[in-house]
Motif scaffolding. Structure first.
Motif, PDB file in Angstrom:
ATOM      1  N   GLY A 123       0.931  -1.306  -0.144  1.00  0.00           N
ATOM      2  CA  GLY A 123      -0.049   0.052   0.105  1.00  0.00           C
ATOM      3  C   GLY A 123       0.899   1.151  -0.008  1.00  0.00           C
ATOM      4  N   LEU A 124       1.996   1.298   0.828  1.00  0.00           N
ATOM      5  CA  LEU A 124       2.750   2.393   0.837  1.00  0.00           C
ATOM      6  C   LEU A 124       3.403   2.442  -0.525  1.00  0.00           C
ATOM      7  CD1 LEU A 124       3.884   4.593   2.749  1.00  0.00           C
ATOM      8  CD2 LEU A 124       5.751   3.085   3.507  1.00  0.00           C
ATOM      9  N   LEU A 125       3.962   1.469  -1.067  1.00  0.00           N
ATOM     10  CA  LEU A 125       4.662   1.629  -2.291  1.00  0.00           C
ATOM     11  C   LEU A 125       3.837   1.989  -3.508  1.00  0.00           C
ATOM     12  CD1 LEU A 125       7.396   0.718  -3.818  1.00  0.00           C
ATOM     13  CD2 LEU A 125       6.005  -1.516  -4.444  1.00  0.00           C
ATOM     14  N   LEU A 126       2.522   1.681  -3.359  1.00  0.00           N
ATOM     15  CA  LEU A 126       1.796   2.031  -4.348  1.00  0.00           C
ATOM     16  C   LEU A 126       1.170   3.387  -4.352  1.00  0.00           C
ATOM     17  CD1 LEU A 126      -1.223  -0.657  -4.644  1.00  0.00           C
ATOM     18  CD2 LEU A 126       0.386   0.130  -6.388  1.00  0.00           C
ATOM     19  N   LEU A 127       1.385   3.976  -3.107  1.00  0.00           N
ATOM     20  CA  LEU A 127       0.972   5.318  -2.513  1.00  0.00           C
ATOM     21  C   LEU A 127       2.229   6.341  -3.151  1.00  0.00           C
ATOM     22  CD1 LEU A 127      -0.450   7.693  -1.430  1.00  0.00           C
ATOM     23  CD2 LEU A 127       0.463   7.411   0.676  1.00  0.00           C
ATOM     24  N   THR A 128       3.340   6.037  -2.903  1.00  0.00           N
ATOM     25  CA  THR A 128       4.670   6.689  -3.415  1.00  0.00           C
ATOM     26  C   THR A 128       4.757   6.671  -4.807  1.00  0.00           C
ATOM     27  OG1 THR A 128       5.960   4.648  -2.673  1.00  0.00           O
ATOM     28  CG2 THR A 128       5.704   6.531  -1.110  1.00  0.00           C
ATOM     29  N   VAL A 129       4.605   5.418  -5.460  1.00  0.00           N
ATOM     30  CA  VAL A 129       4.971   5.405  -6.714  1.00  0.00           C
ATOM     31  C   VAL A 129       3.950   6.292  -7.520  1.00  0.00           C
ATOM     32  CG1 VAL A 129       4.602   3.846  -8.895  1.00  0.00           C
ATOM     33  CG2 VAL A 129       6.231   3.040  -7.020  1.00  0.00           C
ATOM     34  N   GLY A 130       2.602   6.292  -7.304  1.00  0.00           N
ATOM     35  CA  GLY A 130       1.359   7.082  -7.720  1.00  0.00           C
ATOM     36  C   GLY A 130       1.837   8.571  -7.610  1.00  0.00           C
ATOM     37  N   LEU A 131       2.304   8.923  -6.512  1.00  0.00           N
ATOM     38  CA  LEU A 131       2.657  10.325  -6.432  1.00  0.00           C
ATOM     39  C   LEU A 131       3.846  10.633  -7.242  1.00  0.00           C
ATOM     40  CD1 LEU A 131       2.206  10.729  -2.362  1.00  0.00           C
ATOM     41  CD2 LEU A 131       0.715  11.672  -4.244  1.00  0.00           C
ATOM     42  N   LYS A 132       4.784   9.779  -7.285  1.00  0.00           N
ATOM     43  CA  LYS A 132       5.836  10.291  -8.212  1.00  0.00           C
ATOM     44  C   LYS A 132       5.664  10.306  -9.549  1.00  0.00           C
ATOM     45  CE  LYS A 132       9.623   9.930  -5.458  1.00  0.00           C
ATOM     46  NZ  LYS A 132      10.327  11.091  -4.920  1.00  0.00           N
ATOM     47  N   ALA A 136      -5.138   7.274  -9.985  1.00  0.00           N
ATOM     48  CA  ALA A 136      -5.570   5.841  -9.785  1.00  0.00           C
ATOM     49  C   ALA A 136      -4.681   4.925  -8.779  1.00  0.00           C
ATOM     50  CB  ALA A 136      -5.724   4.957 -10.889  1.00  0.00           C
ATOM     51  N   CYS A 137      -3.430   4.859  -9.110  1.00  0.00           N
ATOM     52  CA  CYS A 137      -2.214   4.368  -8.195  1.00  0.00           C
ATOM     53  C   CYS A 137      -2.073   4.849  -6.957  1.00  0.00           C
ATOM     54  CB  CYS A 137      -0.994   4.432  -8.797  1.00  0.00           C
ATOM     55  SG  CYS A 137       0.103   3.316  -8.218  1.00  0.00           S
ATOM     56  N   SER A 138      -2.198   5.990  -6.802  1.00  0.00           N
ATOM     57  CA  SER A 138      -2.015   6.657  -5.405  1.00  0.00           C
ATOM     58  C   SER A 138      -3.367   6.475  -4.594  1.00  0.00           C
ATOM     59  CB  SER A 138      -1.606   8.101  -5.432  1.00  0.00           C
ATOM     60  OG  SER A 138      -2.654   8.894  -6.209  1.00  0.00           O
ATOM     61  N   SER A 139      -4.396   6.522  -5.314  1.00  0.00           N
ATOM     62  CA  SER A 139      -5.785   6.409  -4.563  1.00  0.00           C
ATOM     63  C   SER A 139      -5.673   5.027  -4.084  1.00  0.00           C
ATOM     64  CB  SER A 139      -6.966   6.901  -5.529  1.00  0.00           C
ATOM     65  OG  SER A 139      -6.789   7.986  -5.816  1.00  0.00           O
ATOM     66  N   ALA A 180      -5.770   1.417   0.478  1.00  0.00           N
ATOM     67  CA  ALA A 180      -5.249   0.317   1.127  1.00  0.00           C
ATOM     68  C   ALA A 180      -4.644   0.595   2.682  1.00  0.00           C
ATOM     69  CB  ALA A 180      -4.142  -0.272   0.386  1.00  0.00           C
ATOM     70  N   LEU A 181      -3.890   1.785   2.647  1.00  0.00           N
ATOM     71  CA  LEU A 181      -3.241   2.081   3.993  1.00  0.00           C
ATOM     72  C   LEU A 181      -4.286   2.473   5.036  1.00  0.00           C
ATOM     73  CD1 LEU A 181      -0.195   4.039   2.944  1.00  0.00           C
ATOM     74  CD2 LEU A 181      -0.170   1.745   3.818  1.00  0.00           C
ATOM     75  N   ALA A 182      -5.587   3.098   4.536  1.00  0.00           N
ATOM     76  CA  ALA A 182      -6.495   3.822   5.368  1.00  0.00           C
ATOM     77  C   ALA A 182      -7.078   2.623   5.930  1.00  0.00           C
ATOM     78  CB  ALA A 182      -7.439   4.606   4.544  1.00  0.00           C
ATOM     79  N   LEU A 183      -7.334   1.439   5.193  1.00  0.00           N
ATOM     80  CA  LEU A 183      -8.027   0.366   5.552  1.00  0.00           C
ATOM     81  C   LEU A 183      -7.240  -0.295   6.709  1.00  0.00           C
ATOM     82  CD1 LEU A 183      -9.827  -1.052   2.321  1.00  0.00           C
ATOM     83  CD2 LEU A 183     -10.808   0.032   4.246  1.00  0.00           C
TER      84      LEU A 183
END
Length: 62
Positions: A30-39, A44-47, A52-55
């Motif tokens: 979840g953290l990887l998806l968030l950081t990659v999506g932001l980069k 969609a990827c960051s959301s 996932a992290l929020a859940l």
């Protein structure tokens, strides 16, 4: 300036280790998806990573 970069790197690595220790591999994904999506500026990827992290943060503790 190098001190700020070093401090931010240590903060990110520390947070990543905490997430892995507390939430396991799913938390790291979840953290990887968030950081990659932001980069790459992919909403969609960051959301997906943020959801996932929020859940995991609000779910029951194991």
């Amino acid at each position: 300036m190098p001190a700020i970069a070093l401090l931010s790197t240590l903060l990110v690595v520390g947070f990543e280790q905490f997430v892995q220790w507390r939430y396991g591999p799913c938390g790291v994904v979840g953290l990887l998806l968030l950081t990659v999506g932001l980069k790459i500026k992919s909403p969609a990827c960051s959301s997906i990573g943020a959801i996932a992290l929020a859940l995991m943060f609000t779910g029951p503790v194991r």
